[in-house]
Write an enzyme that holds these catalytic residues in place. Structure first.
Site, PDB file in Angstrom:
ATOM      1  N   GLU A 140       0.815  -1.218   0.000  1.00 25.73           N
ATOM      2  CA  GLU A 140       0.000   0.000   0.000  1.00 25.73           C
ATOM      3  C   GLU A 140       0.848   1.268   0.000  1.00 25.73           C
ATOM      4  O   GLU A 140       1.536   1.560   0.974  1.00 25.73           O
ATOM      5  CB  GLU A 140      -0.928   0.042   1.204  1.00 25.73           C
ATOM      6  CG  GLU A 140      -1.825   1.274   1.181  1.00 25.73           C
ATOM      7  CD  GLU A 140      -2.842   1.329   2.284  1.00 25.73           C
ATOM      8  OE1 GLU A 140      -3.848   2.051   2.132  1.00 25.73           O
ATOM      9  OE2 GLU A 140      -2.655   0.661   3.322  1.00 25.73           O
ATOM     10  N   GLU A 237     -12.976   2.534   3.202  1.00 25.11           N
ATOM     11  CA  GLU A 237     -12.064   2.879   4.296  1.00 25.11           C
ATOM     12  C   GLU A 237     -12.166   4.376   4.563  1.00 25.11           C
ATOM     13  O   GLU A 237     -11.311   5.164   4.156  1.00 25.11           O
ATOM     14  CB  GLU A 237     -10.623   2.483   3.966  1.00 25.11           C
ATOM     15  CG  GLU A 237      -9.775   2.444   5.235  1.00 25.11           C
ATOM     16  CD  GLU A 237      -8.276   2.367   4.955  1.00 25.11           C
ATOM     17  OE1 GLU A 237      -7.564   1.825   5.817  1.00 25.11           O
ATOM     18  OE2 GLU A 237      -7.820   2.843   3.911  1.00 25.11           O
TER      19      GLU A 237
END
Length: 257
Positions: A140, A237
């Site tokens: 990420e 998220e």
């Protein structure tokens, strides 16, 4: 109006009124979710969560390797791979979800070439462990607003690393909010490279809230995801700014066809 993509709720930040993460899974199922994700696992009720997953048929899309360790600092490489192996073992009862890896911070005095080479070496070792276990790792990229000296804050660089490691068990996590903070052009960074992306997460600018509460053009974002060929789930998220039912209804509208 139906969603093009399956949606995954981030129970780290959502359904908090329900209680611990096992209870949040139940609440998410009651709200119509089959997919969920969260962050670090060591302080979470893993066995209780596994029981809820078995009972409800829900699936975890991702969680984070814990503890977080650097992929660019050679002094932390062994600890990083150990963290991956421990996370794989401890979370297998959760259905072998994807495991998220961040880069760690830049190492003072280290060249760009050495940062890259160190990252590739660490990720290769971690990917070997993931291949043995049948687990997917997700690398990420973050952003410099949250982490000023984080090494991996570029989608292009992240994709370059995934490509260099060349493992079927390592893919990129593309976070729309992190990418927007860094001023990236979504179509530019993803076109012809979407096969290297394993998961997408969504939140609006500037404050990481529900899609539709900020400045991003979600019609264009969804059009771009379809155009580049993304066919996975989208993780919600974000920090809710309204009651969960209302928040999720808005998110589903923004991320629908």
């Amino acid at each position: 109006m139906s969603a093009v993509y399956a949606l995954s709720t981030c129970i780290e930040w959502q359904f908090v009124e329900a209680g611990d993460l096992a209870q949040r899974l139940r609440a998410a199922k009651d709200a119509g979710f089959d997919l969920a994700e969260f962050h670090l696992w060591r302080d979470k009720p893993i066995e209780a969560m596994a029981a809820v997953l078995d009972e409800t048929g829900m699936r975890l899309t991702s969680l984070c390797v814990d503890p977080r360790r650097s992929i660019v600092d050679p002094a932390e490489r062994d600890a990083m791979v150990t963290a991956v192996r421990e996370t794989i073992a401890a979370t297998a009862i959760l259905g072998k979800p994807n495991l998220i890896v961040a880069s760690g911070f830049r190492v003072e005095g280290l060249s760009e070439e050495d940062h890259f080479a160190n990252a590739v070496a660490a990720l290769r070792a971690a990917a070997d462990a993931a291949e043995e276990a049948g687990v997917m790792l997700l690398l990420e990229p973050l952003n410099t607003r949250l982490f000023a000296t984080m090494y991996l804050v570029s989608t292009k660089l992240g994709l370059d690393l995934v490509e260099a490691v060349d493992s079927p068990n390592l893919r990129l996590l593309y976070d729309i909010w992190h990418s927007a903070v860094m001023g990236e052009d979504m179509a530019e960074v993803l076109t012809d490279r979407i096969h290297l992306v394993g998961h997408v997460q969504a939140a609006d600018m500037p404050d990481r809230n529900e899609p539709g509460t900020g400045t991003l053009d979600w019609t264009e974002i969804m059009r771009t995801l379809r155009a580049v060929g993304y066919d996975g789930a989208i993780g919600l998220e974000y920090f809710p700014t309204m009651p969960m039912a209302q928040s999720l209804d808005q998110s589903r509208r923004m991320l629908a066809d």
